[in-house]
Design a protein around this motif. Structure first.
Motif, PDB file in Angstrom:
ATOM      1  N   VAL A  32       0.735  -1.316   0.033  1.00 40.55           N
ATOM      2  CA  VAL A  32      -0.105   0.201   0.024  1.00 40.55           C
ATOM      3  C   VAL A  32       1.011   1.377  -0.075  1.00 40.55           C
ATOM      4  O   VAL A  32       0.749   2.242  -0.754  1.00 40.55           O
ATOM      5  N   ILE A  33       1.888   1.190   0.938  1.00 39.92           N
ATOM      6  CA  ILE A  33       2.487   2.544   0.999  1.00 39.92           C
ATOM      7  C   ILE A  33       3.541   2.815  -0.282  1.00 39.92           C
ATOM      8  O   ILE A  33       4.047   3.702  -0.566  1.00 39.92           O
ATOM      9  N   ARG A  34       3.972   1.636  -0.768  1.00 34.06           N
ATOM     10  CA  ARG A  34       4.969   1.551  -1.885  1.00 34.06           C
ATOM     11  C   ARG A  34       4.038   2.354  -3.152  1.00 34.06           C
ATOM     12  O   ARG A  34       4.619   3.268  -3.827  1.00 34.06           O
ATOM     13  N   LEU A  35       3.059   1.922  -3.224  1.00 38.87           N
ATOM     14  CA  LEU A  35       2.167   2.582  -4.286  1.00 38.87           C
ATOM     15  C   LEU A  35       1.752   4.104  -3.795  1.00 38.87           C
ATOM     16  O   LEU A  35       1.767   5.113  -4.851  1.00 38.87           O
ATOM     17  N   ALA A  36       1.373   4.225  -2.567  1.00 40.97           N
ATOM     18  CA  ALA A  36       1.337   5.716  -2.089  1.00 40.97           C
ATOM     19  C   ALA A  36       2.409   6.718  -2.466  1.00 40.97           C
ATOM     20  O   ALA A  36       2.401   7.883  -2.866  1.00 40.97           O
ATOM     21  N   SER A  37       3.580   6.062  -2.024  1.00 40.92           N
ATOM     22  CA  SER A  37       4.741   6.837  -1.958  1.00 40.92           C
ATOM     23  C   SER A  37       5.218   7.293  -3.426  1.00 40.92           C
ATOM     24  O   SER A  37       5.410   8.368  -3.771  1.00 40.92           O
ATOM     25  N   GLU A  38       4.924   6.141  -4.393  1.00 39.61           N
ATOM     26  CA  GLU A  38       5.218   6.322  -5.741  1.00 39.61           C
ATOM     27  C   GLU A  38       4.335   7.535  -6.277  1.00 39.61           C
ATOM     28  O   GLU A  38       4.779   8.228  -7.174  1.00 39.61           O
ATOM     29  N   HIS A  39       3.080   7.212  -6.009  1.00 38.01           N
ATOM     30  CA  HIS A  39       2.007   8.289  -6.737  1.00 38.01           C
ATOM     31  C   HIS A  39       2.158   9.853  -6.060  1.00 38.01           C
ATOM     32  O   HIS A  39       2.221  10.560  -6.984  1.00 38.01           O
ATOM     33  N   LEU A  40       2.812  10.008  -4.923  1.00 40.97           N
ATOM     34  CA  LEU A  40       3.161  11.394  -4.528  1.00 40.97           C
ATOM     35  C   LEU A  40       4.532  11.749  -5.094  1.00 40.97           C
ATOM     36  O   LEU A  40       4.684  13.022  -5.825  1.00 40.97           O
ATOM     37  N   LEU A  41       5.450  10.929  -5.182  1.00 40.27           N
ATOM     38  CA  LEU A  41       6.710  11.143  -5.845  1.00 40.27           C
ATOM     39  C   LEU A  41       6.664  11.645  -7.377  1.00 40.27           C
ATOM     40  O   LEU A  41       7.363  12.517  -7.864  1.00 40.27           O
ATOM     41  N   GLU A  42       5.875  10.704  -7.789  1.00 42.60           N
ATOM     42  CA  GLU A  42       5.547  11.074  -9.363  1.00 42.60           C
ATOM     43  C   GLU A  42       5.088  12.312  -9.982  1.00 42.60           C
ATOM     44  O   GLU A  42       5.362  12.889 -10.733  1.00 42.60           O
ATOM     45  N   ARG A  43       4.400  12.840  -8.819  1.00 40.42           N
ATOM     46  CA  ARG A  43       3.914  14.206  -8.976  1.00 40.42           C
ATOM     47  C   ARG A  43       4.900  15.316  -8.679  1.00 40.42           C
ATOM     48  O   ARG A  43       4.437  16.581  -8.581  1.00 40.42           O
ATOM     49  N   GLY A  44       6.049  14.951  -8.539  1.00 33.95           N
ATOM     50  CA  GLY A  44       7.271  15.749  -8.339  1.00 33.95           C
ATOM     51  C   GLY A  44       7.293  16.608  -6.987  1.00 33.95           C
ATOM     52  O   GLY A  44       7.851  17.358  -6.825  1.00 33.95           O
ATOM     53  N   PHE A  45       6.705  16.059  -5.961  1.00 38.33           N
ATOM     54  CA  PHE A  45       6.771  16.599  -4.608  1.00 38.33           C
ATOM     55  C   PHE A  45       8.129  16.189  -4.062  1.00 38.33           C
ATOM     56  O   PHE A  45       8.759  15.251  -4.213  1.00 38.33           O
ATOM     57  N   ARG A  46       8.638  17.407  -3.202  1.00 33.76           N
ATOM     58  CA  ARG A  46       9.943  17.051  -2.652  1.00 33.76           C
ATOM     59  C   ARG A  46       9.590  17.190  -1.099  1.00 33.76           C
ATOM     60  O   ARG A  46      10.643  17.245  -0.041  1.00 33.76           O
ATOM     61  N   GLN A  47       8.461  17.446  -0.661  1.00 31.48           N
ATOM     62  CA  GLN A  47       7.987  17.820   1.061  1.00 31.48           C
ATOM     63  C   GLN A  47       6.805  16.763   1.101  1.00 31.48           C
ATOM     64  O   GLN A  47       5.753  16.659   0.194  1.00 31.48           O
ATOM     65  N   PHE A  48       6.881  15.783   2.300  1.00 27.06           N
ATOM     66  CA  PHE A  48       5.908  14.949   2.477  1.00 27.06           C
ATOM     67  C   PHE A  48       5.472  15.005   4.026  1.00 27.06           C
ATOM     68  O   PHE A  48       6.105  15.380   4.598  1.00 27.06           O
ATOM     69  N   ALA A  49       4.324  14.522   4.031  1.00 27.75           N
ATOM     70  CA  ALA A  49       3.601  14.419   5.369  1.00 27.75           C
ATOM     71  C   ALA A  49       2.658  13.334   5.605  1.00 27.75           C
ATOM     72  O   ALA A  49       2.126  12.876   4.723  1.00 27.75           O
ATOM     73  N   PHE A  50       2.564  12.819   6.891  1.00 27.32           N
ATOM     74  CA  PHE A  50       1.770  11.789   7.128  1.00 27.32           C
ATOM     75  C   PHE A  50       0.707  11.948   8.145  1.00 27.32           C
ATOM     76  O   PHE A  50       1.355  12.531   9.333  1.00 27.32           O
ATOM     77  N   CYS A  51      -0.695  12.009   8.054  1.00 24.29           N
ATOM     78  CA  CYS A  51      -1.553  12.211   9.070  1.00 24.29           C
ATOM     79  C   CYS A  51      -2.405  10.885   9.334  1.00 24.29           C
ATOM     80  O   CYS A  51      -2.955  10.316   8.728  1.00 24.29           O
ATOM     81  N   GLY A  52      -2.272  10.352  10.637  1.00 19.81           N
ATOM     82  CA  GLY A  52      -2.710   9.326  11.112  1.00 19.81           C
ATOM     83  C   GLY A  52      -3.411   9.267  12.250  1.00 19.81           C
ATOM     84  O   GLY A  52      -3.724  10.227  12.887  1.00 19.81           O
ATOM     85  N   PHE A  53      -3.802   8.048  12.709  1.00 21.59           N
ATOM     86  CA  PHE A  53      -4.349   8.066  14.050  1.00 21.59           C
ATOM     87  C   PHE A  53      -3.362   7.452  15.230  1.00 21.59           C
ATOM     88  O   PHE A  53      -3.480   6.110  14.855  1.00 21.59           O
ATOM     89  N   PRO A  54      -2.332   7.861  15.520  1.00 24.45           N
ATOM     90  CA  PRO A  54      -1.364   7.103  16.456  1.00 24.45           C
ATOM     91  C   PRO A  54      -1.986   6.404  17.335  1.00 24.45           C
ATOM     92  O   PRO A  54      -3.151   6.767  18.228  1.00 24.45           O
ATOM     93  N   GLY A  55      -1.438   5.190  17.304  1.00 24.59           N
ATOM     94  CA  GLY A  55      -1.886   4.273  18.489  1.00 24.59           C
ATOM     95  C   GLY A  55      -2.681   3.097  17.826  1.00 24.59           C
ATOM     96  O   GLY A  55      -3.024   1.902  18.232  1.00 24.59           O
ATOM     97  N   ALA A  56      -3.339   3.544  16.596  1.00 30.11           N
ATOM     98  CA  ALA A  56      -4.205   2.463  15.811  1.00 30.11           C
ATOM     99  C   ALA A  56      -3.244   1.711  14.968  1.00 30.11           C
ATOM    100  O   ALA A  56      -2.236   2.277  14.291  1.00 30.11           O
ATOM    101  N   ASN A  57      -3.198   0.363  15.085  1.00 29.59           N
ATOM    102  CA  ASN A  57      -2.031  -0.277  14.687  1.00 29.59           C
ATOM    103  C   ASN A  57      -1.802  -0.316  13.204  1.00 29.59           C
ATOM    104  O   ASN A  57      -0.688  -0.059  12.638  1.00 29.59           O
ATOM    105  N   TYR A  58      -2.761  -0.243  12.325  1.00 30.93           N
ATOM    106  CA  TYR A  58      -2.794  -0.199  10.799  1.00 30.93           C
ATOM    107  C   TYR A  58      -2.188   1.229  10.325  1.00 30.93           C
ATOM    108  O   TYR A  58      -1.390   1.258   9.653  1.00 30.93           O
TER     109      TYR A  58
END
Length: 399
Positions: A108-134
């Motif tokens: 999942v993350i391999r696809l997601a990171s490639e998707h954002l990298l392909e769009r030329g981004f050089r800055q990245f962020a992750f917004c999750g629910f810390p504590g939820a295992n997934y």
């Protein structure tokens, strides 16, 4: 007198899977497909949420097998107490002693990171629910992939964390702090590619951006996970999302359970199913490149690579000479336009190999290759495996 054999009783199977979300409904659809294709089961299922306690009827239930998303110890204890074959399709609790079939979060993350990298981004962020295992797992993989690409990743941390392991509790707790998420997004460098742990968090990120006047996708491109189509289409702008193969997870779980109910031993390994791809919507329809001609070339490649285009086709819509385009493209993207065309074609071929039963000649045509022989040769050169081996690996990948 001719004896009539009595048909064996249908196996009675309980499905403890929430139907309130697209993920759970996808699992149920996969189970239903298996049952249609094989001998029928008597199914016990009722509307439930992931956070609900074990249903009262389960305590005295006399069935043959269970497929469940085991969210807490209460449900795990209730299932163990029945002493029947069971399969977990959640993966929250370790050492349950049950076979597990779940989404491959690393893929999942391999696809997601490639998707954002392909769009030329050089800055990245992750917004999750810390504590939820997934969420924690996806965050860890995303940070790793972004760091491997040579960039930093900003990670949202809420002001207060719950001790509960239950994902539903973590999600409800996290949604309370919308103002804090707004503060965090406002302070991020821009433009930035943001991955949300799921579509619920992704929709909240989009709401926050709208409230504080941050342009999506130009300043913040938001990508979710789970592809809950109703949620994604209701978002403003519509939310791009990674598509899990939930139907296949449900189907494989039913196959596992069927074998166990027939007296075969439980599978020793967990099975992790890769996602189908990404549903691209307006929240990530952007190219984070200042050079408008190179941005237009990338957009043209993304839209037409699988039509068998070449560099001359790009030059037909971009007012640059070939040498200037190739020089600027290499500087900003890190590869030549021809290599970018091939990369998009290869990605499409991989998606089709993993998600369909199409023969190689059909895949070659759909991915923009004139000859299946060339696809086979270039696929082996780029990936180290044949298309057939890649398809087999995608179908049986386990950990």
């Amino acid at each position: 007198m001719k004896l009539i054999r009595k048909k064996p009783a249908r196996p009675q199977v309980a499905l403890l899977i929430e139907s309130s979300r697209a993920y759970g409904r996808g699992l149920l659809q996969g189970i239903a497909r298996y049952v249609r294709e094989h001998e029928s089961w008597s199914i016990f299922h009722q509307e439930r949420r992931a956070s609900d306690p074990p249903p009262a009827w389960l305590k005295g239930w006399r069935g043959d097998g269970i497929i469940a998303r085991i969210e807490d110890q209460r449900l795990a204890t209730a299932i163990r107490g029945l002493g029947v074959p069971a399969v977990d399709v959640r993966g929250l609790l370790l050492n349950l002693g049950l076979p597990l079939i779940e989404t491959d979060d690393e893929a999942v993350i391999r696809l997601a990171s490639e998707h954002l990298l392909e769009r030329g981004f050089r800055q990245f962020a992750f917004c999750g629910f810390p504590g939820a295992n997934y969420s924690d797992t996806r965050c860890r993989y995303f940070m790793q992939r972004i760091e491997e690409a040579g960039f930093d990743c900003h990670v949202y941390a809420p002001p207060i964390r719950l001790k509960s392991k239950a994902s539903f509790d973590q999600e409800q707790h996290g949604l309370i702090y919308e103002a804090d998420v707004a503060r965090w997004i406002a302070g991020l460098p821009k433009p930035i590619g943001l991955l949300a742990c799921n579509d619920i968090r992704g929709q909240q990120a989009l709401n926050v951006c709208r409230q504080i006047g941050v342009a999506v996708p130009d300043e913040v491109a938001v990508l979710g996970v789970d592809n809950d189509e109703v949620l994604c289409e209701l978002a403003d702008p519509p939310l791009s999302s990674v598509i899990p193969n939930t139907e296949r997870i449900g189907y494989e779980a039913a196959a596992f359970l069927d074998r166990m109910m027939a007296g075969q031993p439980a599978p020793a390994l967990s099975l992790f199913i890769p996602p189908l791809g990404i549903a691209t919507r307006r929240s990530t329809e952007v190219l984070a490149i200042d050079d408008r001609h190179v941005a237009a070339a990338i957009r043209f490649i993304r839209e037409h690579a699988c039509e068998g285009i070449g560099v001359p086709d790009i030059l037909g819509v971009i007012p640059l000479s070939r040498s200037v385009l190739e020089r600027r493209f290499a500087t900003l993207v890190g590869r030549a336009p021809k290599a970018e065309i091939l990369r998009v074609q290869m990605q499409r071929a991989k998606e089709l190999l993993a998600a369909t039963d199409f023969p190689l000649n059909v895949i070659a045509e759909k991915a923009g290759f004139k000859h299946p022989e060339y696809l086979s040769a270039i696929f082996k050169k780029k990936t180290g495996v044949t298309p057939g081996r890649y398809r087999a690996s995608a179908a049986t990948r386990s950990k």
